[in-house]
Design a protein around this motif. Structure first.
Motif, PDB file in Angstrom:
ATOM      1  N   GLU A  25      15.474  -5.513   2.844  1.00 45.55           N
ATOM      2  CA  GLU A  25      14.483  -6.468   2.334  1.00 45.55           C
ATOM      3  C   GLU A  25      13.821  -7.276   3.450  1.00 45.55           C
ATOM      4  O   GLU A  25      12.693  -7.708   3.316  1.00 45.55           O
ATOM      5  CB  GLU A  25      15.150  -7.430   1.337  1.00 45.55           C
ATOM      6  CG  GLU A  25      15.495  -6.822  -0.007  1.00 45.55           C
ATOM      7  CD  GLU A  25      14.292  -6.789  -0.935  1.00 45.55           C
ATOM      8  OE1 GLU A  25      13.195  -7.211  -0.507  1.00 45.55           O
ATOM      9  OE2 GLU A  25      14.448  -6.318  -2.074  1.00 45.55           O
ATOM     10  N   GLY A  26      14.522  -7.496   4.554  1.00 51.53           N
ATOM     11  CA  GLY A  26      13.986  -8.364   5.594  1.00 51.53           C
ATOM     12  C   GLY A  26      13.242  -7.662   6.712  1.00 51.53           C
ATOM     13  O   GLY A  26      12.849  -8.298   7.696  1.00 51.53           O
ATOM     14  N   SER A  27      13.005  -6.362   6.589  1.00 49.53           N
ATOM     15  CA  SER A  27      12.420  -5.610   7.703  1.00 49.53           C
ATOM     16  C   SER A  27      11.012  -6.054   8.063  1.00 49.53           C
ATOM     17  O   SER A  27      10.627  -6.050   9.235  1.00 49.53           O
ATOM     18  CB  SER A  27      12.425  -4.110   7.381  1.00 49.53           C
ATOM     19  OG  SER A  27      13.738  -3.599   7.435  1.00 49.53           O
ATOM     20  N   PRO A  70       0.789  -1.235   0.000  1.00 45.38           N
ATOM     21  CA  PRO A  70       0.000   0.000   0.000  1.00 45.38           C
ATOM     22  C   PRO A  70       0.827   1.295   0.000  1.00 45.38           C
ATOM     23  O   PRO A  70       0.271   2.373   0.139  1.00 45.38           O
ATOM     24  CB  PRO A  70      -0.788  -0.109   1.304  1.00 45.38           C
ATOM     25  CG  PRO A  70       0.141  -0.835   2.226  1.00 45.38           C
ATOM     26  CD  PRO A  70       0.860  -1.843   1.354  1.00 45.38           C
ATOM     27  N   VAL A  71       2.150   1.185  -0.159  1.00 42.78           N
ATOM     28  CA  VAL A  71       2.984   2.391  -0.237  1.00 42.78           C
ATOM     29  C   VAL A  71       2.956   2.915  -1.667  1.00 42.78           C
ATOM     30  O   VAL A  71       3.196   2.172  -2.623  1.00 42.78           O
ATOM     31  CB  VAL A  71       4.438   2.077   0.171  1.00 42.78           C
ATOM     32  CG1 VAL A  71       5.304   3.325  -0.005  1.00 42.78           C
ATOM     33  CG2 VAL A  71       4.501   1.581   1.609  1.00 42.78           C
ATOM     34  N   MET A 115      14.802   1.558  -8.432  1.00 44.85           N
ATOM     35  CA  MET A 115      15.992   0.758  -8.141  1.00 44.85           C
ATOM     36  C   MET A 115      16.374   0.808  -6.668  1.00 44.85           C
ATOM     37  O   MET A 115      17.069  -0.080  -6.166  1.00 44.85           O
ATOM     38  CB  MET A 115      17.159   1.241  -9.009  1.00 44.85           C
ATOM     39  CG  MET A 115      16.929   1.027 -10.506  1.00 44.85           C
ATOM     40  SD  MET A 115      18.382   1.453 -11.513  1.00 44.85           S
ATOM     41  CE  MET A 115      18.396   3.248 -11.357  1.00 44.85           C
ATOM     42  N   LEU A 116      15.918   1.853  -5.957  1.00 45.19           N
ATOM     43  CA  LEU A 116      16.306   2.027  -4.557  1.00 45.19           C
ATOM     44  C   LEU A 116      15.338   1.373  -3.584  1.00 45.19           C
ATOM     45  O   LEU A 116      15.748   0.843  -2.550  1.00 45.19           O
ATOM     46  CB  LEU A 116      16.401   3.522  -4.228  1.00 45.19           C
ATOM     47  CG  LEU A 116      17.526   4.313  -4.888  1.00 45.19           C
ATOM     48  CD1 LEU A 116      17.376   5.792  -4.557  1.00 45.19           C
ATOM     49  CD2 LEU A 116      18.885   3.807  -4.417  1.00 45.19           C
ATOM     50  N   LEU A 117      14.046   1.430  -3.883  1.00 45.87           N
ATOM     51  CA  LEU A 117      13.036   0.967  -2.926  1.00 45.87           C
ATOM     52  C   LEU A 117      12.696  -0.496  -3.181  1.00 45.87           C
ATOM     53  O   LEU A 117      12.209  -0.857  -4.257  1.00 45.87           O
ATOM     54  CB  LEU A 117      11.770   1.824  -3.042  1.00 45.87           C
ATOM     55  CG  LEU A 117      11.971   3.327  -2.790  1.00 45.87           C
ATOM     56  CD1 LEU A 117      10.646   4.057  -2.900  1.00 45.87           C
ATOM     57  CD2 LEU A 117      12.603   3.560  -1.426  1.00 45.87           C
ATOM     58  N   PRO A 118      12.918  -1.370  -2.205  1.00 47.53           N
ATOM     59  CA  PRO A 118      12.696  -2.805  -2.409  1.00 47.53           C
ATOM     60  C   PRO A 118      11.215  -3.144  -2.569  1.00 47.53           C
ATOM     61  O   PRO A 118      10.341  -2.420  -2.091  1.00 47.53           O
ATOM     62  CB  PRO A 118      13.273  -3.430  -1.134  1.00 47.53           C
ATOM     63  CG  PRO A 118      13.174  -2.353  -0.104  1.00 47.53           C
ATOM     64  CD  PRO A 118      13.388  -1.064  -0.838  1.00 47.53           C
ATOM     65  N   ARG A 119      10.958  -4.251  -3.251  1.00 50.05           N
ATOM     66  CA  ARG A 119       9.578  -4.708  -3.419  1.00 50.05           C
ATOM     67  C   ARG A 119       8.927  -5.012  -2.072  1.00 50.05           C
ATOM     68  O   ARG A 119       7.708  -4.943  -1.927  1.00 50.05           O
ATOM     69  CB  ARG A 119       9.533  -5.970  -4.284  1.00 50.05           C
ATOM     70  CG  ARG A 119      10.112  -5.817  -5.679  1.00 50.05           C
ATOM     71  CD  ARG A 119       9.381  -4.822  -6.522  1.00 50.05           C
ATOM     72  NE  ARG A 119       7.957  -5.017  -6.584  1.00 50.05           N
ATOM     73  CZ  ARG A 119       7.109  -4.242  -7.263  1.00 50.05           C
ATOM     74  NH1 ARG A 119       7.583  -3.193  -7.915  1.00 50.05           N
ATOM     75  NH2 ARG A 119       5.820  -4.479  -7.284  1.00 50.05           N
ATOM     76  N   SER A 120       9.735  -5.345  -1.075  1.00 50.26           N
ATOM     77  CA  SER A 120       9.210  -5.709   0.245  1.00 50.26           C
ATOM     78  C   SER A 120       8.706  -4.517   1.035  1.00 50.26           C
ATOM     79  O   SER A 120       8.170  -4.685   2.141  1.00 50.26           O
ATOM     80  CB  SER A 120      10.309  -6.417   1.059  1.00 50.26           C
ATOM     81  OG  SER A 120      11.419  -5.549   1.247  1.00 50.26           O
TER      82      SER A 120
END
Length: 264
Positions: free
Chosen positions: A172-174, A99-100, A123-128
């Protein structure tokens, strides 16, 4: 000063007028449908159905002007493709990590610039990132229980979400760490921090100073502090003007005192 006010408008299930033919009009139809809106191709029908937005993509200038006037007179907000002077709102370039949503606009000056900025951020913001937002939303009740005070809650989140923090958004793991972070999260106390500015340019703030300024509950500043620096604070932070060298106020939460740059 910002020239336009960015807003996110919910249109799912709502009628949205889209007028015109060709690729520009089709692009607007796709955008409306992607957002869950119901495309209406007739202005009068859209008005009758209670539409609030109108996209106008006529090639002919006179047709675009006439329909923009009719739509605006009926109370609709208007976007006219490639005609900034007819627009009540513009459409940003959208980066989606649902939802971002990150919306990048140039006030109609250059769609190409907005697109290239979006591609860099892709490229900077992960899919997660969306998963992190969902996990934080699901933890809202538990977060309020652990930090009943809104200021403490905000400071705890600010610390966790900061660069290198337990929930760094670029990690990615947050998303998977939210529950364990919340179980062990410590309360972040308020207090008073004084910052002597080096100039009126917010770029001269250190990373720590910028983070504190963005987290503060109260901003106490001397007369003449630049608006550019003050704009880095939370919009809902209480602001207090101090006499030069004056004593800062006491209050709950984090108080930031901004002192003017030393005189040469």
């Amino acid at each position: 000063m910002i020239e336009t006010l960015p807003l996110f408008h919910r249109i799912a299930g709502q009628p949205v007028v889209v007028l015109g033919a060709g690729e520009a009009a089709e692009a607007k139809r796709r955008l409306v449908e992607r957002s869950g809106g119901l495309v209406v191709d007739d202005l009068e029908e859209g008005i009758a159905r209670g539409a609030r937005l109108a996209f106008i993509a006529h090639d002919e200038e006179t047709s675009a002007e006439a329909d923009a006037l009719r739509a605006r007179s009926a109370g609709l907000l208007v976007n006219a493709a490639d005609r900034p002077r007819l627009c009540d709102f513009t459409v940003p370039s959208i980066l989606e990590r649902s939802p971002v949503l990150v919306a990048i606009g140039t006030g109609g000056a250059s769609a190409g610039l907005a697109k290239q900025l979006r591609l860099r951020l892709e490229m900077l913001l992960p899919r997660s990132l969306g998963d992190l937002a969902k996990a934080l939303g699901a933890a809202r009740t538990a977060l309020r229980s652990r930090f009943p005070d809104a200021g403490e809650r905000r400071r705890a989140l600010d610390g966790a979400l900061a660069a290198g923090g337990a929930l760094d958004p670029l990690d990615e793991g947050s998303a998977a760490k939210v529950a364990s972070w919340l179980a062990g999260a410590e309360r972040e106390r308020g207090g008073t921090v004084e910052i002597t500015l080096r100039s009126g340019d917010p770029e001269d703030l250190t990373l720590r100073e910028a983070r504190l300024l963005g987290s503060a509950d109260i901003i106490a500043h001397e007369q003449g502090t630049s608006d550019a620096v003050l704009d880095r604070a939370r919009a809902d932070a209480v602001r207090v003007v101090l006499a030069e060298g004056g004593t800062p106020p006491k209050g709950e939460g984090l108080v930031i005192v901004l002192r003017s740059p030393p005189r040469a």
